[in-house]
Scaffold this motif. Structure first.
Motif, short mmCIF file in Angstrom:
data_model
loop_
_atom_site.label_atom_id
_atom_site.label_comp_id
_atom_site.label_asym_id
_atom_site.label_seq_id
_atom_site.Cartn_x
_atom_site.Cartn_y
_atom_site.Cartn_z
N GLN A 6 8.52 4.68 4.76
CA GLN A 6 9.08 4.88 6.09
C GLN A 6 9.68 3.60 6.67
N CYS A 7 9.22 2.45 6.19
CA CYS A 7 9.56 1.19 6.86
C CYS A 7 10.24 0.16 5.95
N ASP A 8 9.92 0.16 4.64
CA ASP A 8 10.52 -0.81 3.71
C ASP A 8 11.94 -0.41 3.36
N GLY A 9 12.83 -1.38 3.42
CA GLY A 9 14.22 -1.12 3.07
C GLY A 9 14.48 -1.35 1.59
N GLU A 10 15.75 -1.59 1.24
CA GLU A 10 16.14 -1.80 -0.16
C GLU A 10 15.51 -3.08 -0.72
N THR A 11 15.48 -4.13 0.08
CA THR A 11 14.87 -5.40 -0.35
C THR A 11 13.74 -5.74 0.62
N PRO A 12 12.57 -5.15 0.42
CA PRO A 12 11.49 -5.30 1.40
C PRO A 12 10.91 -6.71 1.45
N GLU A 13 10.53 -7.11 2.64
CA GLU A 13 9.82 -8.37 2.85
C GLU A 13 8.36 -8.16 2.46
N PHE A 14 7.75 -9.18 1.82
CA PHE A 14 6.39 -8.97 1.32
C PHE A 14 5.36 -8.95 2.46
N ARG A 15 5.54 -9.82 3.47
CA ARG A 15 4.59 -9.88 4.59
C ARG A 15 5.33 -9.67 5.91
N PRO A 16 5.81 -8.48 6.18
CA PRO A 16 6.48 -8.22 7.46
C PRO A 16 5.48 -8.24 8.61
N ASP A 75 -2.56 7.29 9.67
CA ASP A 75 -3.91 7.73 10.02
C ASP A 75 -4.88 6.68 9.50
N THR A 76 -5.33 5.78 10.40
CA THR A 76 -6.17 4.65 9.98
C THR A 76 -7.57 5.06 9.55
N SER A 77 -7.90 6.33 9.69
CA SER A 77 -9.23 6.79 9.25
C SER A 77 -9.25 7.17 7.78
N ARG A 78 -8.07 7.22 7.14
CA ARG A 78 -8.00 7.61 5.74
C ARG A 78 -7.22 6.57 4.93
N ILE A 79 -7.78 6.21 3.77
CA ILE A 79 -7.15 5.24 2.86
C ILE A 79 -6.70 5.97 1.60
N VAL A 80 -5.49 5.70 1.14
CA VAL A 80 -4.99 6.31 -0.10
C VAL A 80 -4.43 5.21 -1.01
N ASP A 81 -4.38 5.50 -2.31
CA ASP A 81 -3.84 4.54 -3.27
C ASP A 81 -2.33 4.41 -3.12
N CYS A 82 -1.83 3.28 -3.58
CA CYS A 82 -0.38 3.04 -3.53
C CYS A 82 0.35 3.99 -4.49
N GLU A 83 1.53 4.39 -4.12
CA GLU A 83 2.40 5.16 -4.99
C GLU A 83 3.45 4.27 -5.64
N ALA A 84 3.79 3.17 -4.98
CA ALA A 84 4.73 2.17 -5.50
C ALA A 84 4.35 0.83 -4.86
N TYR A 85 4.88 -0.26 -5.42
CA TYR A 85 4.44 -1.58 -5.00
C TYR A 85 5.60 -2.48 -4.60
N VAL A 86 5.24 -3.45 -3.74
CA VAL A 86 6.12 -4.57 -3.42
C VAL A 86 5.40 -5.83 -3.91
#
Length: 506
Positions: free
Chosen positions: A73-83, A124-135
């Motif tokens: 929802q927030c990372d663009g084409e060239t995402p910043e690692f620590r926005p 939803d900060t009450s639920r944690i899920v695994d990454c689907e892709a990485y930066v």
């Protein structure tokens, strides 16, 4: 040494010639350590340094890279690692401390976010899920190329210029095998060419060159952090070793064992000439005669070695116990090298420190082995290592200097043990089977070097202090097992099973 026995078929009728061996030639005629041996040692140092590159480069080419989940929802084409919005989407305490492998689940309220923002209402900060892709923070390691951000087990199994994880893994295995062979070949070549008086220092010097290679590797990797450029820089110069085919002499002992006496005698004459010594034809004839007699001497039919070992409880016990020391040595030695880059601070300098501390460890063993004995050196070395490992594992955070000091003392101790255990293990077995039984212990010991690359994964997935606790436990056990062995210092090397058993009945 000159032997008392006479060779029956000497150079002429009614004549007998004393049987001599290569050590006699080295000691009495061509020199135990002259200019020729020194030149060979210096030439052998280069492939040994390259072998150190081969054994350790994967520590940097497969190093961990800081990663985080990609937030679609927030990372663009060239995402910043620590926005600035990162902690809205990923659990953490700061922009330098957050979960690398998971994120908050999406909330039911999904709406387009303004550029450069990522409101917490999207999650939803009450639920944690695994990454689907990485930066990734950078692209310096194969972890980026093969997308292994949180796949610690696959990363740890590596240990080129390809675009496939499977091919990379296969080539790393081949590379390590060839590198290990180069070290062993150089070590044996030097050991066979120097006289008995200088073999321990020469062996320590070869080990020192291996440590120097690791130090250079750390600095080179620091200067060239990109894994593809680093690989090219480390391996391209190794093509020069091909010229050694014409520079280095073949093993004299190997040539003699194959009946190639003219070639071995030519090399011995060259050694004598370079060392400015005189080599008599009479000695060469006696050496050739001794080798022929040894080859043609009728072998006494003996039971299979395995049967002989099982018939001797003392030798069988040593065959069971000695591999444990070797597993400990390779596990701790290579494990500490691999985990050095995960210490706090500059990972390249940490690796250099951990490699450099081996050098005083090697030479401390050389100084102590013939002064205080084998068992005290080994027991103190193992237990000092164990103490440092346990202290390092349970040291509270915030003591980085003390932590590094404990780590270095532990590596110093295992380096001291590595030099000592070769000698001690060899002295426990009878002459005829010494190499075979020593090779058996060393072969089983490779279990440690196979396991060592997996220890970072254990730290990441099981328990952070697990590697140090594992190293300390094996070192503690090995020190205890040394107590069950006889002291071999100032004892005649056993030639038979009976003499080897007598060591325990002193």
């Amino acid at each position: 040494m000159m032997n008392a026995e006479k060779v029956e078929d000497g150079p002429g009728p009614g004549q007998a010639q004393p049987a001599i061996d290569l050590d006699y030639i080295l000691v009495e005629e061509v020199g135990q350590f002259g200019k020729y041996q020194l030149t060979t040692l210096l030439l052998a140092a280069v492939p040994v340094i390259f072998a150190a590159f081969a054994s350790g480069e994967y520590i940097f080419t497969t190093a961990r890279i800081p990663s985080r989940c990609r937030i679609p929802q927030c990372d663009g084409e060239t995402p910043e690692f620590r926005p600035s919005w990162l902690l809205n989407a990923i659990n953490g305490t700061s922009l330098n401390s957050f979960d690398n492998c998971a994120k908050f689940a999406n909330s039911t309220q999904q709406h387009p976010a303004p550029p450069g923002t990522c409101p917490n209402t999207l999650f939803d900060t009450s639920r944690i899920v695994d990454c689907e892709a990485y930066v990734y923070e950078n692209t310096l390691s194969v972890v980026y190329d093969f997308d292994m951000a949180c796949d610690e087990w696959r990363r740890s199994q590596i240990g080129s210029f390809v675009n496939s994880y499977e091919w990379f893994l296969a080539l790393e295995v081949i590379e390590s095998t060839v590198g290990a062979g180069a070290f062993s070949s150089c070590y044996i070549l030097v050991m066979e060419l120097v006289g008995p008086k200088y073999r321990v220092p020469a062996g320590a010097m070869i080990s020192t060159m291996f440590a120097v290679g690791q130090v250079l590797l750390g600095f080179i990797a620091w200067g060239v952090p990109s894994w593809r450029a680093l690989t090219r820089l480390l391996y391209a110069p190794q093509l020069l070793v091909v010229t050694y085919f014409w520079i280095l002499s073949e093993s004299i002992r190997w040539l003699m064992s194959k009946g190639r006496y003219e070639e071995s005698e030519t090399i011995l004459k060259k050694v004598a000439k370079v060392n400015k010594k005189q080599l008599s034809e009479k000695s060469l004839e006696a050496l050739r005669t001794s080798a022929e007699v040894e080859k043609t001497r009728e072998k006494v039919k003996e039971p299979w070695l395995v049967v002989k070992v099982f018939k001797s409880k003392l030798i069988l016990f040593r065959c069971i116990v000695s591999p444990v020391w070797w597993i400990t040595n390779t596990l701790v030695y290579y494990g500490m090298n691999i985990n050095a880059v995960n210490l706090s601070g500059n990972r390249y300098l940490n690796y250099v420190y951990v490699a450099a501390i081996e050098i005083p460890g090697f030479w401390t063993a050389v100084l102590l082995l013939d002064r205080v004995g084998r068992k005290p050196v080994l027991i103190c070395g193992y237990w000092l290592c164990a103490t440092c490992q346990f202290a390092f594992a349970f040291l509270p955070e915030g003591y980085e200097g003390l932590s590094l000091t404990l780590y270095l003392i532990g590596k110093f101790s295992i380096a001291m043990v590595m030099t000592s255990v070769y000698l001690f293990t060899a002295e426990l077995f009878p002459t005829k089977y010494r190499h075979t039984l020593l090779a058996f212990a060393s072969m089983i010991g490779r279990v440690g070097s196979i396991t060592a690359p997996l220890t970072p994964a254990f730290a990441q997935e099981v328990w952070e202090p697990f590697p140090s606790v594992l190293f300390g436990s094996f070192a503690l056990l090995s020190g205890l097992l040394i107590f069950t062995m006889p002291e071999t210092w100032r004892r005649k090397l056993p030639d038979t099973f009976e003499e080897a058993e007598a060591l325990s009945r002193r």
